[in-house]
Design a protein around this motif. Structure first.
Motif, mmCIF file in Angstrom:
data_model
loop_
_atom_site.group_PDB
_atom_site.id
_atom_site.type_symbol
_atom_site.label_atom_id
_atom_site.label_comp_id
_atom_site.label_asym_id
_atom_site.label_seq_id
_atom_site.Cartn_x
_atom_site.Cartn_y
_atom_site.Cartn_z
ATOM 1 N N LYS A 301 0.901 -1.191 -0.095
ATOM 2 C CA LYS A 301 0.156 -0.013 -0.054
ATOM 3 C C LYS A 301 0.774 1.247 0.004
ATOM 4 N N TRP A 302 1.938 1.241 0.818
ATOM 5 C CA TRP A 302 2.681 2.357 0.908
ATOM 6 C C TRP A 302 3.475 2.674 -0.025
ATOM 7 N N GLN A 303 4.019 1.822 -0.716
ATOM 8 C CA GLN A 303 5.221 1.736 -1.559
ATOM 9 C C GLN A 303 4.722 2.602 -2.987
ATOM 10 N N PRO A 304 3.564 2.264 -3.653
ATOM 11 C CA PRO A 304 3.012 2.911 -4.628
ATOM 12 C C PRO A 304 2.547 4.385 -4.619
ATOM 13 N N LEU A 305 1.849 4.159 -3.028
ATOM 14 C CA LEU A 305 1.414 5.691 -2.531
ATOM 15 C C LEU A 305 2.846 6.764 -2.502
ATOM 16 N N THR A 306 3.789 6.105 -1.900
ATOM 17 C CA THR A 306 4.962 7.273 -1.768
ATOM 18 C C THR A 306 5.447 7.689 -3.225
ATOM 19 N N ALA A 307 5.472 6.917 -4.182
ATOM 20 C CA ALA A 307 5.629 7.134 -5.278
ATOM 21 C C ALA A 307 4.871 8.115 -5.922
ATOM 22 N N ALA A 308 3.479 7.906 -5.685
ATOM 23 C CA ALA A 308 2.566 9.210 -6.299
ATOM 24 C C ALA A 308 2.636 10.238 -5.419
ATOM 25 N N ILE A 309 3.050 10.332 -4.358
ATOM 26 C CA ILE A 309 3.299 11.558 -3.618
ATOM 27 C C ILE A 309 4.269 12.296 -3.888
ATOM 28 N N LEU A 310 5.543 11.623 -4.258
ATOM 29 C CA LEU A 310 6.931 12.377 -4.847
ATOM 30 C C LEU A 310 6.607 12.857 -6.170
ATOM 31 N N SER A 311 5.877 12.081 -7.083
ATOM 32 C CA SER A 311 5.633 12.710 -8.391
ATOM 33 C C SER A 311 4.728 13.815 -8.443
ATOM 34 N N ARG A 312 3.719 13.728 -7.522
ATOM 35 C CA ARG A 312 2.824 14.846 -7.153
ATOM 36 C C ARG A 312 3.328 16.293 -6.970
ATOM 37 N N CYS A 313 4.194 16.184 -5.719
ATOM 38 C CA CYS A 313 4.771 17.310 -5.093
ATOM 39 C C CYS A 313 6.359 17.351 -5.039
ATOM 40 N N GLY A 314 6.963 16.567 -5.625
ATOM 41 C CA GLY A 314 8.444 16.601 -5.723
ATOM 42 C C GLY A 314 8.929 16.385 -4.320
ATOM 43 N N GLN A 315 8.296 16.007 -3.167
ATOM 44 C CA GLN A 315 9.053 15.651 -2.031
ATOM 45 C C GLN A 315 8.777 14.335 -1.619
ATOM 46 N N GLN A 316 9.571 13.619 -0.826
ATOM 47 C CA GLN A 316 9.596 12.421 -0.545
ATOM 48 C C GLN A 316 8.736 12.512 0.913
ATOM 49 N N PRO A 317 7.843 11.620 0.860
ATOM 50 C CA PRO A 317 6.863 11.681 2.064
ATOM 51 C C PRO A 317 7.512 10.590 2.915
ATOM 52 N N ASP A 318 7.154 11.028 4.163
ATOM 53 C CA ASP A 318 7.351 10.230 5.652
ATOM 54 C C ASP A 318 6.195 9.517 6.109
ATOM 55 N N ALA A 319 6.252 8.689 7.049
ATOM 56 C CA ALA A 319 5.211 8.078 7.523
ATOM 57 C C ALA A 319 3.986 8.676 8.135
ATOM 58 N N TYR A 320 4.702 10.075 8.584
ATOM 59 C CA TYR A 320 3.706 10.899 9.233
ATOM 60 C C TYR A 320 2.840 11.634 7.940
ATOM 61 N N ALA A 321 3.299 11.919 7.135
ATOM 62 C CA ALA A 321 2.466 12.421 5.758
ATOM 63 C C ALA A 321 1.483 11.216 5.338
ATOM 64 N N ILE A 322 2.011 10.086 5.338
ATOM 65 C CA ILE A 322 1.152 8.688 4.825
ATOM 66 C C ILE A 322 0.092 8.709 5.792
ATOM 67 N N ALA A 323 0.247 8.898 7.047
ATOM 68 C CA ALA A 323 -0.862 8.945 8.059
ATOM 69 C C ALA A 323 -1.999 9.825 7.801
ATOM 70 N N ALA A 324 -1.554 10.939 7.136
ATOM 71 C CA ALA A 324 -2.565 11.882 6.635
ATOM 72 C C ALA A 324 -3.699 11.224 5.811
ATOM 73 N N TYR A 325 -3.066 10.364 4.948
ATOM 74 C CA TYR A 325 -3.787 9.573 3.819
ATOM 75 C C TYR A 325 -4.739 8.606 4.600
ATOM 76 N N ASP A 326 -4.311 7.911 5.594
ATOM 77 C CA ASP A 326 -4.984 7.075 6.346
ATOM 78 C C ASP A 326 -6.038 7.620 6.950
ATOM 79 N N ALA A 327 -5.901 8.886 7.405
ATOM 80 C CA ALA A 327 -6.915 9.470 8.149
ATOM 81 C C ALA A 327 -8.073 9.888 7.482
ATOM 82 N N MET A 328 -7.766 10.240 6.123
ATOM 83 C CA MET A 328 -8.695 10.677 5.224
ATOM 84 C C MET A 328 -9.641 9.597 4.725
ATOM 85 N N TRP A 329 -9.085 8.390 4.699
ATOM 86 C CA TRP A 329 -9.840 7.149 4.268
ATOM 87 C C TRP A 329 -10.551 6.757 5.561
#
Length: 400
Positions: A301-329
């Motif tokens: 789950k997090w590997q393709p999401l990490t790549a998608a976030i990096l592609s969108r904003c140009g910054q490598q996300p950490d687990a705290y940013a990934i937690a925001a994704y989970d929170a939305m869901w």
């Protein structure tokens, strides 16, 4: 021909009517996102924004496919880690009818907006706040990252296991970093033969750290007289001002004679990469800091999401940013489970907790404690390196 034209007209009218009917069959719920996009710790805020946007797109596609009568949008507020801005935006969100908020990312901001959230029948999910002072049962605040007690104990153990026996703990004067400073102090002081030197937190408004660093040097001299250089260390809980602290400490033989460690507020920061003096100091002192670690079980789950976030904003996300994704869901699932946002605050919060317990997302399973904070988590440690003249963050090791 007239019949054909008439049939075509009828078909267009029918399609338009169906489209209009479809547009009227769902309700859009606007979720507020309070993030630092242009201020301190934007290395969390910018990827968090991208993570939330991706989650909204996925949720809307999923709900449309399954005929769930809700869609989501996100209004992003750039708080810059400013508590006054956070309060103003929170008031605006409340007045506009928003009841669901992701962020703010710092504990100082969460503390500033807490009374508004509690009194406004709202639900707030922070992806970055760790302060123990905000661990309060039955309030409107939930936190999807491990608290300072968990993080502090982990890095204190790592520092001790590296042979350190004298530790000087430093912090920025805000709730989250003070919480980390105290948690590390408390955890390290219980170790056999350990000594902790506590220095009062530095103001958030200063840029000249010479007086502060002079105090640190005196403490180093005191501890090294007992333990020697190799057994003494510095723990600094900060945000991006660590760049200035490192730059001003650079070249000082005493400050550079011991190892430095940090908190989660200064991890993978892009701000340091443009400062050779700060990077060189971090490398010379073997600096590293903890990042909330992503479990291997959730890698699909997090590997393709990490790549998608990096592609969108140009910054490598950490687990705290990934937690925001989970929170939305989880917020979306709470809305679906209740056919809307429950009008009663207690029902809303209880349902959110129940949906969290059932959810396994990009950060893995989420167990909340009695205070509504994440009760589990391990950490990845990251430091600085220089390769072919280019500075970058590098993975050092995992917490014990």
């Amino acid at each position: 021909m007239k019949k054909v034209i008439a049939l075509v007209i009828v078909a267009f009218v029918f399609i338009a009517g169906c489209k209009k009917e479809e547009e009227q069959t769902y309700t859009t719920i606007n979720v507020g996102a309070m993030l630092s996009l242009t201020g301190n710790w934007s290395t969390l805020g910018i990827p968090s924004k991208a993570a939330i946007e991706i989650a909204v797109e996925e949720i809307n596609a999923d709900f449309k496919a399954r005929g769930v009568p809700y869609r989501f949008s996100a209004s992003v507020f750039d708080t810059k880690l400013d508590t006054n801005l956070a309060k103003a935006y929170m008031t605006d969100a409340l007045n506009s009818g928003m009841r669901l908020i992701i962020g703010p990312q710092s504990s100082a901001e969460v503390g500033a907006i807490k009374s508004i959230a509690d009194g406004g029948n709202m639900l707030v999910v922070s992806q970055g706040s760790t302060a123990s002072s905000l661990a309060i049962a039955n309030d409107a605040i939930y936190r999807y990252c491990p608290g300072d007690a968990i993080e502090g104990a982990a890095i204190a153990s790592s520092i001790y296991d590296e042979g350190k026996r004298g530790l000087i703990v430093l912090a920025r004067d805000d709730a989250g970093n003070i919480g980390l400073q105290n948690s590390v102090k408390n955890a390290f002081s219980t170790k056999a033969g350990a000594t902790v030197e506590y220095i009062a937190p530095y103001p958030t408004t200063i840029t000249d750290y010479s007086t502060f660093l002079s105090d640190v040097k005196n403490r180093i001299s005191t501890l090294t007289a007992t333990y020697g250089d190799t057994a003494v260390a510095i723990y600094l809980a900060s945000f991006d001002e660590a760049v200035d602290i490192f730059s001003q400490a650079s070249g000082d033989s005493v400050l550079q004679s011991v190892n430095w460690y940090g908190g989660d507020g200064f991890i993978k920061s892009s701000a340091i990469l443009s400062s050779s003096s700060a990077c060189d100091f971090a490398i010379a002192t073997n600096y590293y800091a903890p990042e909330f670690g992503l479990p291997m079980s959730a890698q699909p789950k997090w590997q393709p999401l990490t790549a998608a976030i990096l592609s969108r904003c140009g910054q490598q996300p950490d687990a705290y940013a990934i937690a925001a994704y989970d929170a939305m869901w989880v917020l979306a699932r709470t809305v679906e489970a209740n056919n809307g946002i429950p009008a009663d605050a207690v029902n809303l919060r209880n349902s959110f907790v129940a949906q969290t317990a059932q959810f396994s997302g990009a950060t893995g399973s989420i167990t909340l404690n009695t205070y509504g904070d994440r009760a589990n988590g391990s950490f990845d440690y990251w430091g600085l390196q220089k390769v072919n003249g280019v500075y970058s963050w590098k993975f050092v090791k995992k917490s014990l």
